[in-house]
Design an enzyme around this catalytic site. Structure first.
Site, PDB file in Angstrom:
ATOM      1  N   GLU A 231       0.844  -1.187   0.000  1.00  0.00           N
ATOM      2  CA  GLU A 231       0.000   0.000   0.000  1.00  0.00           C
ATOM      3  C   GLU A 231       0.886   1.247   0.000  1.00  0.00           C
ATOM      4  O   GLU A 231       1.855   1.320   0.756  1.00  0.00           O
ATOM      5  CB  GLU A 231      -0.922   0.028   1.228  1.00  0.00           C
ATOM      6  CG  GLU A 231      -1.986   1.103   1.101  1.00  0.00           C
ATOM      7  CD  GLU A 231      -2.943   1.123   2.296  1.00  0.00           C
ATOM      8  OE1 GLU A 231      -4.125   1.390   2.093  1.00  0.00           O
ATOM      9  OE2 GLU A 231      -2.493   0.877   3.417  1.00  0.00           O
TER      10      GLU A 231
ATOM     11  N   ALA B 146       1.687  -0.350  10.942  1.00  0.00           N
ATOM     12  CA  ALA B 146       1.225  -1.689  10.588  1.00  0.00           C
ATOM     13  C   ALA B 146       0.502  -1.599   9.254  1.00  0.00           C
ATOM     14  O   ALA B 146       0.152  -0.521   8.777  1.00  0.00           O
ATOM     15  CB  ALA B 146       0.297  -2.250  11.657  1.00  0.00           C
TER      16      ALA B 146
ATOM     17  N   GLU C 238      -2.627  -3.720   6.930  1.00  0.00           N
ATOM     18  CA  GLU C 238      -3.759  -4.630   7.104  1.00  0.00           C
ATOM     19  C   GLU C 238      -3.899  -5.687   6.017  1.00  0.00           C
ATOM     20  O   GLU C 238      -5.019  -6.072   5.662  1.00  0.00           O
ATOM     21  CB  GLU C 238      -5.060  -3.821   7.154  1.00  0.00           C
ATOM     22  CG  GLU C 238      -5.443  -3.109   5.856  1.00  0.00           C
ATOM     23  CD  GLU C 238      -4.914  -1.700   5.718  1.00  0.00           C
ATOM     24  OE1 GLU C 238      -5.422  -0.950   4.874  1.00  0.00           O
ATOM     25  OE2 GLU C 238      -3.984  -1.335   6.466  1.00  0.00           O
ATOM     26  N   ASN C 239      -2.817  -6.206   5.471  1.00  0.00           N
ATOM     27  CA  ASN C 239      -2.923  -7.250   4.458  1.00  0.00           C
ATOM     28  C   ASN C 239      -3.944  -8.307   4.896  1.00  0.00           C
ATOM     29  O   ASN C 239      -3.966  -8.718   6.054  1.00  0.00           O
ATOM     30  CB  ASN C 239      -1.575  -7.929   4.247  1.00  0.00           C
ATOM     31  CG  ASN C 239      -0.448  -6.943   4.087  1.00  0.00           C
ATOM     32  OD1 ASN C 239      -0.476  -6.096   3.211  1.00  0.00           O
ATOM     33  ND2 ASN C 239       0.537  -7.035   4.967  1.00  0.00           N
TER      34      ASN C 239
ATOM     35  N   HIS D  60      -7.186  -1.461  15.103  1.00  0.00           N
ATOM     36  CA  HIS D  60      -7.262  -0.697  13.854  1.00  0.00           C
ATOM     37  C   HIS D  60      -7.080  -1.619  12.655  1.00  0.00           C
ATOM     38  O   HIS D  60      -7.896  -1.628  11.719  1.00  0.00           O
ATOM     39  CB  HIS D  60      -6.174   0.382  13.865  1.00  0.00           C
ATOM     40  CG  HIS D  60      -6.161   1.273  12.660  1.00  0.00           C
ATOM     41  ND1 HIS D  60      -6.680   2.543  12.669  1.00  0.00           N
ATOM     42  CD2 HIS D  60      -5.676   1.079  11.414  1.00  0.00           C
ATOM     43  CE1 HIS D  60      -6.528   3.088  11.479  1.00  0.00           C
ATOM     44  NE2 HIS D  60      -5.907   2.217  10.683  1.00  0.00           N
ATOM     45  N   GLU D  61      -6.007  -2.410  12.681  1.00  0.00           N
ATOM     46  CA  GLU D  61      -5.723  -3.282  11.538  1.00  0.00           C
ATOM     47  C   GLU D  61      -6.783  -4.371  11.381  1.00  0.00           C
ATOM     48  O   GLU D  61      -7.136  -4.742  10.252  1.00  0.00           O
ATOM     49  CB  GLU D  61      -4.336  -3.910  11.691  1.00  0.00           C
ATOM     50  CG  GLU D  61      -3.202  -2.908  11.825  1.00  0.00           C
ATOM     51  CD  GLU D  61      -3.182  -1.865  10.721  1.00  0.00           C
ATOM     52  OE1 GLU D  61      -3.501  -2.214   9.552  1.00  0.00           O
ATOM     53  OE2 GLU D  61      -2.870  -0.702  11.003  1.00  0.00           O
TER      54      GLU D  61
ATOM     55  N   HIS E 185      -9.830  -3.180   9.667  1.00  0.00           N
ATOM     56  CA  HIS E 185      -9.629  -3.126   8.213  1.00  0.00           C
ATOM     57  C   HIS E 185     -10.000  -4.437   7.521  1.00  0.00           C
ATOM     58  O   HIS E 185     -10.279  -4.434   6.317  1.00  0.00           O
ATOM     59  CB  HIS E 185      -8.162  -2.832   7.908  1.00  0.00           C
ATOM     60  CG  HIS E 185      -7.817  -1.383   7.883  1.00  0.00           C
ATOM     61  ND1 HIS E 185      -8.528  -0.458   7.160  1.00  0.00           N
ATOM     62  CD2 HIS E 185      -6.797  -0.695   8.476  1.00  0.00           C
ATOM     63  CE1 HIS E 185      -7.968   0.734   7.315  1.00  0.00           C
ATOM     64  NE2 HIS E 185      -6.923   0.613   8.101  1.00  0.00           N
TER      65      HIS E 185
ATOM     66  N   GLU F  55      -9.369   4.181   6.344  1.00  0.00           N
ATOM     67  CA  GLU F  55      -8.563   4.622   7.486  1.00  0.00           C
ATOM     68  C   GLU F  55      -9.378   5.324   8.562  1.00  0.00           C
ATOM     69  O   GLU F  55      -9.142   5.135   9.755  1.00  0.00           O
ATOM     70  CB  GLU F  55      -7.420   5.515   7.006  1.00  0.00           C
ATOM     71  CG  GLU F  55      -6.455   4.843   6.038  1.00  0.00           C
ATOM     72  CD  GLU F  55      -5.795   3.607   6.625  1.00  0.00           C
ATOM     73  OE1 GLU F  55      -5.870   3.398   7.852  1.00  0.00           O
ATOM     74  OE2 GLU F  55      -5.194   2.844   5.858  1.00  0.00           O
TER      75      GLU F  55
END
Length: 871
Positions: free
Chosen positions: A141, A275, A277-278, A310-311, A314, A333
């Site tokens: 990203e 970090a 978020e894959n 947070h991740e 996502h 985001e």
């Protein structure tokens, strides 16, 4: 993607800044990717097959690719293999495959053999090192999947992926899918194949290779792993515990259970962002995932929990449903930033996360109060323009607006709208209109009219309330205008109009807040009860600045401790903003601060500490400095005495944070001998036995001890950076090296930061020294003199320029402003012009504030018995 600081709001990027969208006449359905990294040469071999659909007849297929060498390319259609010639366009980051005959509408298969480099730029598929071992880590990203494989590298081109990698014996690999086979060969290596992924965008593909060690768990039938380099895996235990709680919360909140079967979280030795978020394989920098409980503070635990939340948010908002184009990155985001508080608050209510939410809203409002801010939704085409969207507006402002919207329509209605949106667009793409349309339908309210006023125009509203008492009711008017951190701009006229849910309540009243949707420049309002004044933003839930009568601070009936804690936090941030805007003056802020004497609300104390540190550096004259320090001690020592200087196991997290903040404020601003002695004692005890002291107090004690330390202490700290056993331990010593006051020692820190012992991801340490008044001129000269070295350390990317641009914002005098503008003119980077203008605007605002308020502060200190009055 979680950012550590606004300073690093942009991802690492190549020197190319142009871009071109793909033509859209060919779209992918499925990729088969095979990677064979070679650590000895820092290269990798790639083999790729893409199943595509040709939507209109063509003899050329355009793909994104950058820094790859194409060895062979064919296109197969209707069983016929066509050899393609390849034309590269580095400026637009594409390759075009030309075939000798027209491709008809229908299915086709692309096959490409290529090579790439395991670069040191922390983007694409890059190399990392730790403990004399090498690793390959992906970071795609926003637009760097193209650095690892030729691809349709735009978020709307979702496809499924089969990923295979050939790795050395002793190494393993982690990707988006589960390992479905692990076969020996070729010679000295083994081949790992992963399960097919769900449909996802190219920027969410993940691959990490190395001798990873993992700890495992399970929650709600989902396999969980926390992975790291060998020897650190047990430091993932806290993250595993947090993940279980967060995943269970999300499975309850979202109408769609976590859809990916497994979740791996990997701590990489080198990682630019906080970090990424894959899908089902989230990558973190070590400090954002690993934690030694014996050396971690409350804030360390909160930060790691929030980043994980947070991740993981996502995985739904961003991965399952992805924005169609980067102008709607806020859908990813901002939602994740808003959402991260909820599972953490449910898991650890004693952390009082709601205060952090109010602090976050205030911070976003500060960013949004400049003339050179941007709207949440902003068009972006080039690499640098896209990367510039990852800023405090996309994260903080959007989160604050969503928090306000949830409060307006109610949590359950908001949740219903979220789940409707996710269900409608799962495994696909969506736009802003899709989101607020779902909210309007769920709530039956005109959210599709309200949200665009916050998303499509820049800035925030200033809500002014005038009131009077009639028949035991407070009645009055509400007006709105755009808010600026500038008296001149506050006097300007604007036709901007927001649809603002204004929630207000009587100060000290027992009733619930009254909410009015303000849709015009002026409206009336009414509250039950009267005579106690109005709090114009109940619990800090609204995204706006608001008027507040400073006469309240002089009233003996106004008791700060009787306000809800969120109102206290909101009031401090709002008063600081009104000061910057020229609506109030420094004496109003100081009077409000005195109302906090003995009030230990940690969020408010933290905000006050930030403002008073700023005042100490920019608003206090040299002849008034001792008097200002005396005033700080007189206000805050009673609060420290109330929470106590000795930690207890019965202390709440809030008490621990308040104590720590007060010790740093009193030590470094108030120059209080007792606080300085306590800080030194705490640091010495920590270095002897970390378990013997409160680690939250340790965090605050290090900068105080460093500021009052000498060369021998500096040498000890520097040596400790090589011995640190956890990320928290390491960064305590590293950050403290920026806080000494001896210029000779600070020069050593600057040189050390550019040396091989400091990872490229930690280059931001330069700005920490620039923020130290004792090191400001030294660091500014260093940045200009060593600019080429800084750029090399940053991988010749925009990060170096970005770092310098944000650093400029610490200046507050005309001479440095002139030098800063000259530097920007010499090192202009396309895509960062707005950031440069915004930082120069901040410098100008600070200069103006100093000219206006330094004499007022002197008079206040004189009147309070703490000033010289020589102005």
């Amino acid at each position: 993607m979680k950012k550590l600081l606004l300073l690093f709001a942009l991802m690492t990027a190549a020197t190319f800044c142009s871009a071109q969208r793909l033509p859209g006449n060919v779209v992918p359905d499925h990729y088969s990717l095979k990677f064979a990294p070679d650590f000895s040469s820092s290269t990798f071999q790639g083999d790729e097959t893409i199943d595509v659909r040709v939507l209109s007849a063509t003899d050329a297929i355009v793909l994104n690719a950058l820094e790859l060498e194409i060895k062979s390319a064919t296109v197969t259609v209707a069983g016929k293999e066509l050899t393609a010639s390849v034309t590269a366009d580095a400026e637009n980051e594409t390759v075009t495959l030309h075939v000798p005959s027209q491709l008809t509408v229908g299915s086709a298969t692309i096959h490409i053999g290529y090579t790439g480099r395991l670069n040191d730029k922390l983007r694409g598929l890059y190399r990392s090192e730790a403990n004399n071992r090498r690793y390959a880590v992906s970071q795609f990203e926003a637009v760097d999947a193209r650095v690892a494989f030729p691809s349709f590298d735009e978020p709307s081109y979702k496809a499924t992926f089969d990923i295979t990698t050939v790795v050395d014996q002793g190494d393993t690999a982690i990707s988006n899918g589960r390992i479905v086979s692990d076969e020996p060969g070729p010679a000295g290596k083994h081949t790992i194949k992963f399960s097919t992924t769900p449909k996802m965008s190219s920027y969410l593909v993940a691959l990490t290779v190395g001798d990873w060690k993992c700890i495992s768990g399970e929650q709600d039938g989902i396999a969980l792993r926390i992975c790291s380099v060998p020897g650190k895996e047990q430091q993932g235990a806290f993250a595993l515990e947090a993940t279980k709680a967060i995943l269970h919360f999300y499975n309850q909140y979202f109408g769609i259970k976590y859809p990916y079967g497994k979740l791996d979280q990997i701590a990489a030795p080198d990682f630019e962002a906080g970090a990424m978020e894959n899908t089902a394989a989230i990558v973190y920098r070590e400090s954002a995932l690993l934690l030694d409980p014996a050396k971690a503070s409350v804030n360390d635990q909160k930060e790691i929990s929030s980043v994980i939340a947070h991740e993981m948010a996502h995985q739904w908002f961003g991965d399952l449903v992805t924005m169609k184009w980067w102008n709607d990155i806020w859908l990813n985001e901002g939602f994740a930033t808003w959402m991260e508080s909820k599972p953490v608050a449910a898991w650890k209510p004693e952390w009082q996360i709601s205060q952090d939410d109010v602090l976050g809203s205030s911070s976003a409002l500060n960013t949004d109060s400049t003339q050179n801010t941007r709207p949440i939704r902003q068009q972006a085409e080039t690499r640098n323009e896209i990367n510039a969207l990852f800023d405090g507006i996309a994260y903080g402002k959007t989160a604050a607006v969503l928090r306000m919207l949830e409060g307006y329509i109610g949590p359950e209605v908001f949740r219903k709208g979220v789940n409707s949106y996710l269900e409608a667009h799962k495994y696909g793409n969506a736009t802003a209109e899709d989101f607020w349309g779902a909210m309007a339908k769920a709530s039956g309210r005109p959210i599709d009219k309200l949200m665009p006023t916050f998303v499509t125009q820049p800035g925030a509203a200033y809500i002014a309330l005038t009131d009077k008492c009639e028949n035991n009711e407070t009645v009055g008017t509400i007006t709105q205008q755009r808010f600026y951190s500038s008296p001149k701009l506050m006097q300007s006229t604007s036709d901007q109009l927001w649809q603002v849910p204004v929630c207000s309540n009587e100060i000290g009243g027992a009733g619930t807040a009254s909410c009015e949707l303000l849709t015009q420049k002026q409206q009336s309002f009414k509250l039950k009860g009267c005579g106690h004044g109005v709090m114009g933003n109940s619990k800090g839930s609204g995204y706006y600045r608001y008027s507040f009568d400073p006469a309240e601070y002089q009233s003996p009936n106004f008791k700060m401790e009787e306000l809800p804690e969120e109102d206290q936090v909101s009031l401090v941030g709002n008063e600081g903003a009104l000061l910057a805007a020229g609506v109030h003056h420094i004496q109003d802020f100081m009077a409000m601060t005195e109302k906090f004497r003995g009030v230990p609300t940690y969020g408010a104390v933290s905000e006050l500490a930030d403002h008073l540190t700023f005042a100490d550096r920019h608003l206090v004259s040299d002849q008034d400095r001792e008097q200002f320090r005396s005033w700080v001690r007189s206000v805050f020592k009673p609060t420290l005495e109330k929470v106590g200087t000795v930690s207890s196991k019965s202390d709440t997290p809030g008490q621990r944070n308040t104590r720590a903040t007060l010790v740093e404020l009193l030590g470094n601003v108030g120059e209080d001998p007792d606080a300085i002695a306590l800080a030194k004692q705490t640091v010495n005890a920590y270095m002897q036995d970390p378990a013997s002291v409160d680690t939250t107090l340790v965090d605050a004690s290090f900068p105080v001890a460093a500021a009052h330390g000498d060369a021998s202490l500096y040498d000890i700290f520097l040596a400790k950076t090589k011995q640190a056993s956890s990320p928290q331990d390491y960064y305590r010593y590293v950050h403290a090296l920026r806080d000494f006051r001896d210029p000779v020692l600070l020069k050593r820190t600057l040189e050390w930061t550019l040396g091989p012992e400091v990872r490229n991801q930690d280059l931001r340490g330069l700005v920490g020294v620039l923020s130290n008044p004792a090191g400001q001129q030294l660091t500014w000269d260093f940045i200009r003199q060593r600019w080429s070295d800084i750029q090399n350390k940053a991988g010749q990317s925009i990060v170096g320029a970005q770092l310098a641009y944000y650093a400029i914002g610490v200046f507050c005098d005309a001479e440095h402003a002139k030098e800063a503008q000259s530097f920007i003119d010499q090192h202009r980077v396309q895509g960062l012009d707005r950031i440069a203008r915004q930082q120069m605007e901040r410098v100008g605002q600070c200069i103006d504030l100093r000219q206006r308020e330094e004499p007022n502060l002197a008079r206040f200190l004189q009147k309070s018995g703490n000033g010289s009055g020589q102005h």
